[in-house]
Design a protein around this motif. Structure first.
Motif, PDB file in Angstrom:
ATOM      1  N   TYR B  47       0.840  -1.203   0.000  1.00 17.60           N
ATOM      2  CA  TYR B  47       0.000   0.000   0.000  1.00 17.60           C
ATOM      3  C   TYR B  47       0.872   1.249   0.000  1.00 17.60           C
ATOM      4  N   LEU B  48       0.552   2.202  -0.876  1.00 16.12           N
ATOM      5  CA  LEU B  48       1.344   3.427  -0.979  1.00 16.12           C
ATOM      6  C   LEU B  48       0.570   4.676  -0.568  1.00 16.12           C
ATOM      7  N   GLY B  49      -0.763   4.629  -0.630  1.00  8.82           N
ATOM      8  CA  GLY B  49      -1.537   5.816  -0.262  1.00  8.82           C
ATOM      9  C   GLY B  49      -2.880   5.825  -0.942  1.00  8.82           C
ATOM     10  N   ILE B  50      -3.688   6.838  -0.612  1.00  7.33           N
ATOM     11  CA  ILE B  50      -5.047   6.919  -1.144  1.00  7.33           C
ATOM     12  C   ILE B  50      -5.451   8.385  -1.286  1.00  7.33           C
ATOM     13  N   GLU B  51      -6.232   8.672  -2.298  1.00 11.52           N
ATOM     14  CA  GLU B  51      -6.831  10.001  -2.485  1.00 11.52           C
ATOM     15  C   GLU B  51      -8.309   9.765  -2.766  1.00 11.52           C
ATOM     16  N   SER B  52      -9.192  10.530  -2.124  1.00 10.69           N
ATOM     17  CA  SER B  52     -10.616  10.252  -2.226  1.00 10.69           C
ATOM     18  C   SER B  52     -11.434  11.513  -2.042  1.00 10.69           C
ATOM     19  N   THR B  53     -12.488  11.650  -2.839  1.00  7.05           N
ATOM     20  CA  THR B  53     -13.392  12.788  -2.677  1.00  7.05           C
ATOM     21  C   THR B  53     -14.753  12.428  -3.245  1.00  7.05           C
ATOM     22  N   ARG B  54     -15.780  13.165  -2.801  1.00  6.41           N
ATOM     23  CA  ARG B  54     -17.157  12.894  -3.240  1.00  6.41           C
ATOM     24  C   ARG B  54     -17.940  14.194  -3.176  1.00  6.41           C
ATOM     25  N   ASP B  55     -18.736  14.451  -4.189  1.00  4.79           N
ATOM     26  CA  ASP B  55     -19.509  15.697  -4.194  1.00  4.79           C
ATOM     27  C   ASP B  55     -20.882  15.497  -3.548  1.00  4.79           C
ATOM     28  N   ALA B  56     -21.645  16.587  -3.461  1.00  8.57           N
ATOM     29  CA  ALA B  56     -22.938  16.562  -2.771  1.00  8.57           C
ATOM     30  C   ALA B  56     -23.948  15.658  -3.480  1.00  8.57           C
ATOM     31  N   ALA B  57     -23.723  15.385  -4.761  1.00 13.86           N
ATOM     32  CA  ALA B  57     -24.624  14.505  -5.521  1.00 13.86           C
ATOM     33  C   ALA B  57     -24.273  13.031  -5.326  1.00 13.86           C
ATOM     34  N   GLY B  58     -23.238  12.752  -4.525  1.00  9.53           N
ATOM     35  CA  GLY B  58     -22.886  11.370  -4.239  1.00  9.53           C
ATOM     36  C   GLY B  58     -21.957  10.729  -5.249  1.00  9.53           C
ATOM     37  N   PHE B  59     -21.381  11.532  -6.149  1.00  5.94           N
ATOM     38  CA  PHE B  59     -20.423  10.982  -7.117  1.00  5.94           C
ATOM     39  C   PHE B  59     -19.025  11.089  -6.520  1.00  5.94           C
ATOM     40  N   GLY B  60     -18.369   9.948  -6.374  1.00 13.07           N
ATOM     41  CA  GLY B  60     -17.067   9.905  -5.733  1.00 13.07           C
ATOM     42  C   GLY B  60     -16.006   9.286  -6.607  1.00 13.07           C
ATOM     43  N   ILE B  61     -14.773   9.703  -6.384  1.00 11.98           N
ATOM     44  CA  ILE B  61     -13.616   9.056  -6.994  1.00 11.98           C
ATOM     45  C   ILE B  61     -12.618   8.779  -5.885  1.00 11.98           C
ATOM     46  N   THR B  62     -12.189   7.524  -5.781  1.00 11.22           N
ATOM     47  CA  THR B  62     -11.137   7.123  -4.858  1.00 11.22           C
ATOM     48  C   THR B  62     -10.031   6.483  -5.682  1.00 11.22           C
ATOM     49  N   VAL B  63      -8.812   6.945  -5.474  1.00  9.57           N
ATOM     50  CA  VAL B  63      -7.662   6.340  -6.138  1.00  9.57           C
ATOM     51  C   VAL B  63      -6.727   5.817  -5.056  1.00  9.57           C
ATOM     52  N   SER B  64      -6.492   4.515  -5.065  1.00  9.19           N
ATOM     53  CA  SER B  64      -5.507   3.953  -4.138  1.00  9.19           C
ATOM     54  C   SER B  64      -4.276   3.554  -4.936  1.00  9.19           C
ATOM     55  N   TYR B  65      -3.124   3.650  -4.278  1.00 10.09           N
ATOM     56  CA  TYR B  65      -1.845   3.425  -4.948  1.00 10.09           C
ATOM     57  C   TYR B  65      -1.121   2.255  -4.294  1.00 10.09           C
ATOM     58  N   TRP B  66      -0.509   1.431  -5.152  1.00 15.54           N
ATOM     59  CA  TRP B  66       0.082   0.171  -4.718  1.00 15.54           C
ATOM     60  C   TRP B  66       1.400  -0.081  -5.434  1.00 15.54           C
TER      61      TRP B  66
END
Lengths: 117, 117
Positions: B47-66
């Motif tokens: 595991y190297l890390g993670i970046e994650s966000t989600r807007d008020a409409a419930g659309f999210g993007i999570t990127v995890s790094y390995w």
């Protein structure tokens, strides 16, 4: 089903530009330029789609998809995009991390339930 | 500068799991499980890390790094993660797209102004 929020990408391989960014406070022309860049990117050779979201704290992730690294390089050199990128560095972003990656595998769901990754 | 929102990844190459998703309405245990998955992922080999966000409409993007594809496959097989993934398909996500990509180039800014990509 908000399908318009998802990029309709072809079977891999293709390329992704992962742009994680923290906005500064205030618009400073960001909104109009961001909309224009989405419109302009979609007109570039090799463009496959985009997915983008930002939370209330201003942390955003935008992933654009491209056929090749050459297409990404050409978009980077686009004159209007270059001006926008400089505004981003000077005014809009507290910090960003940009990563260029080759997509090797992809699947969607829940409809694809049970399929391998 | 919200540095904790950004993954502190090493020099490429490494791998990214790009998870774009549209939440359904209601929590249904999502929040607690999502927090637990972030905690559990961070304990996995590679595991190297993670970046994650989600807007008020419930659309999210999570990127995890390995570090490697093998690390991603092992995390996918983790029992607790497998249960969470099934909840995601059954209850939490209206739709998702998951892509596994090899990060080939990366840079940050604005501090890195003028550096190549």
């Amino acid at each position: 089903m908000s399908a318009e929020r998802f990029a309709r990408t072809p079977a891999p391989p293709y390329y992704a530009v992962i742009f994680a960014n923290q906005r500064r406070d205030g618009d400073h022309g960001y909104g109009a330029t961001a909309d224009r860049m989405v419109e302009l990117a979609a007109q570039q050779p090799g463009y496959l789609g985009i997915e983008s979201t930002r939370d209330a704290a201003g942390f955003g992730i935008t992933v654009s998809y491209w056929e090749s690294e050459a297409d990404i390089a050409a978009w980077r050199r686009n004159a209007e995009h270059s001006v926008a990128r400089q505004h981003g560095r000077d005014e809009w972003y507290e910090h960003f991390e940009l990563r260029v990656a080759k997509v090797e595998r992809a699947y969607g769901g829940p409809a694809a339930r049970g399929e391998g990754a």
